[in-house]
Design an enzyme around this catalytic site. Structure first.
Site: not given
Ligand code: LLP
Length: 428
Positions: A324, A351
């Site tokens: 990201y 790599c």
């Molecule tokens: N609820 C649902 C249905 C979700 O899909 C997600 C995150 C959350 C709650 C929690 O979101 P949070 O509070 O953690 O923002 N890999 C990405 C983030 C992807 C989030 C996916 N869904 C990153 O590293 O920023």
């Protein structure tokens, strides 16, 4: 600066009362260090803020952020529920001691087999499509299953395009315009319909889009209730609460945020005569993000056409900067307060050219052998790690009151090779 960098009497970085230099010596690097108290504090802060405004309030911790069983146990003890997105996460939640009714399963593009797994586990099933409703009906007895629907409120937000999960381009949820009909159809099928849900994205520091989503979801909930007579037991606004990553980011003002949401919530409950359903949110990052650092050792200083510090972790260990372009603050653990004297690229050991933790990062002098701490490594860090380049996954330790415990062993080559089969004809 809106996140803590604590030092001890030796001038070293300290986390959960433990010395980061000593941790790196004791356990080697790369190493995830998770601060138990910080997780508890984060949970209590957000729970306290919302429940002070509206008593019947629940958190479903979005465990995709960090599924370590010890982390899940901590949140179980705090009273959280779990937002699970796959059978594996449901299984992990049950193993961590969450009763099925404290688990909300929000699959997307779930297979029949996955839906059956959720039914057999007894968790609440949050449906993401009309297709899933019809397929679920073939494999369960509707009146034994608690369901809700995920609505796309046409608004999305997030720190990166990939992390926006509401709006016209999003694959998630059902259209708000079809909600009444879908709820009616599910009621006719005999389902035990308990809630309504949305999640518009991740890494949100601006309350505005979140408020818009709350408003839309409440209007949809109101229409559903008035036109179908269904009493909703919960209304879930999803996760997405952001945390500061850069030195310029400021913290979400959780008091104001929770007050604005609950004020709107209460007025909409009145407007539509919705009773007093449980208000839910599903934070992942907010609870675990700043509770962990990744320790990694500088093994190569290279003056090429640019200056590089090469470290022993890579995007297999922490993907966010490569995936990201995310900023993660980095300090040298033996001199976290030292003045910056240079700009340098901090590169991983994978790599690929994109394997960089930082480009042109202002840093103090760093030497080979120094340990760096990469901040905000509690959410979507280990959980997105891989064995790319045949690198065993790294170790996790939990620190509390200065004591450390291994909560995930370092993988070995055997783990990387596990599950492979070489057909016998290739052995000849
Ligand atoms: N609820 C649902 C249905 C979700 O899909 C997600 C995150 C959350 C709650 C929690 O979101 P949070 O509070 O953690 O923002 N890999 C990405 C983030 C992807 C989030 C996916 N869904 C990153 O590293 O920023």
């Amino acid at each position: 600066m809106d996140f803590d960098i604590k030092t001890n009497e030796k001038g070293n970085l300290s986390i959960g009362g433990a010395d980061a230099v000593e941790l790196s010596e004791k356990y080697d690097t790369p190493l995830y260090v998770i601060d138990e108290e910080k997780i508890r504090e984060n949970y209590k802060r957000v729970y306290g803020a919302f429940s002070a405004q509206y008593k019947d309030f629940k958190i479903f911790y979005a465990c995709k952020a960090n599924t370590n069983l010890a982390v899940m146990r901590i949140l179980e003890q705090e009273g959280s529920g779990i937002d699970a997105v796959s059978p594996g996460e449901i299984y992990t939640a049950l193993l961590a001691g969450f009763e099925p009714e404290r688990v909300l399963y929000t699959g997307n593009n779930a297979t029949d087999k996955e839906l059956k797994f959720a039914v057999d586990s007894g968790v609440i099933i949050n449906l993401d499509s009309v297709s899933a409703l019809h397929r679920l009906t073939k494999i369960c007895n509707p009146n034994e299953v608690k369901i809700s629907f995920r609505i796309n409120p046409k608004v999305g937000a997030g720190h990166h395009e990939h992390c926006i999960t509401g709006g016209y381009l999003s694959k998630f949820g059902i259209m708000e315009e079809e909600a009444v009909e879908v709820y009616q159809r599910a009621a006719n099928m005999g389902y035990n319909i308990v809630g309504i849900h949305t999640h518009i994205g991740s890494g949100i520091l601006d309350p505005e889009p979140f408020m818009l989503a709350v408003e839309t979801l409440m209007d949809v909930a109101g229409r559903v209730h008035q036109e179908t007579n269904i009493d909703l037991e919960f209304i879930d606004f999803g996760g997405g609460l952001g945390i500061p990553y850069t030195l310029e980011d400021s913290k979400l003002d959780i008091e104001t945020f929770s007050r604005e949401i609950t004020d709107l919530y209460k007025s909409k409950l009145n407007e539509y005569d919705l009773g007093k359903p449980t208000m839910c949110i599903e934070p992942g990052r907010y609870i675990v993000g700043d509770a962990s650092i990744l320790l990694t050792r500088v093994n190569t200083i290279k003056q090429s056409y640019r200056k590089f510090a090469g470290v022993d972790a890579g995007f297999n260990t922490l993907l966010r900067p490569s995936m990201y372009g995310s900023y993660h603050h980095i300090v040298a653990v033996n001199k976290p307060d030292a003045k910056n004297t240079q700009t340098i690229d901090i590169a991983g050991n994978i790599c690929e050219s994109g394997d960089l933790f930082a480009r042109d990062r202002p840093m103090p002098e760093i030497e080979e052998g120094d340990i760096l701490a990469i901040f905000n490594a509690g959410a979507y860090a280990f959980s997105m790690s891989s064995q790319y380049n045949s690198r065993p996954k790294t170790m996790e330790v939990l620190v509390n009151n200065g004591k450390s415990e291994v909560i995930r062993e370092r993988e070995t080559f055997a783990d990387v090779l596990a599950k492979q089969n070489v057909p016998v004809r290739l052995l000849k």
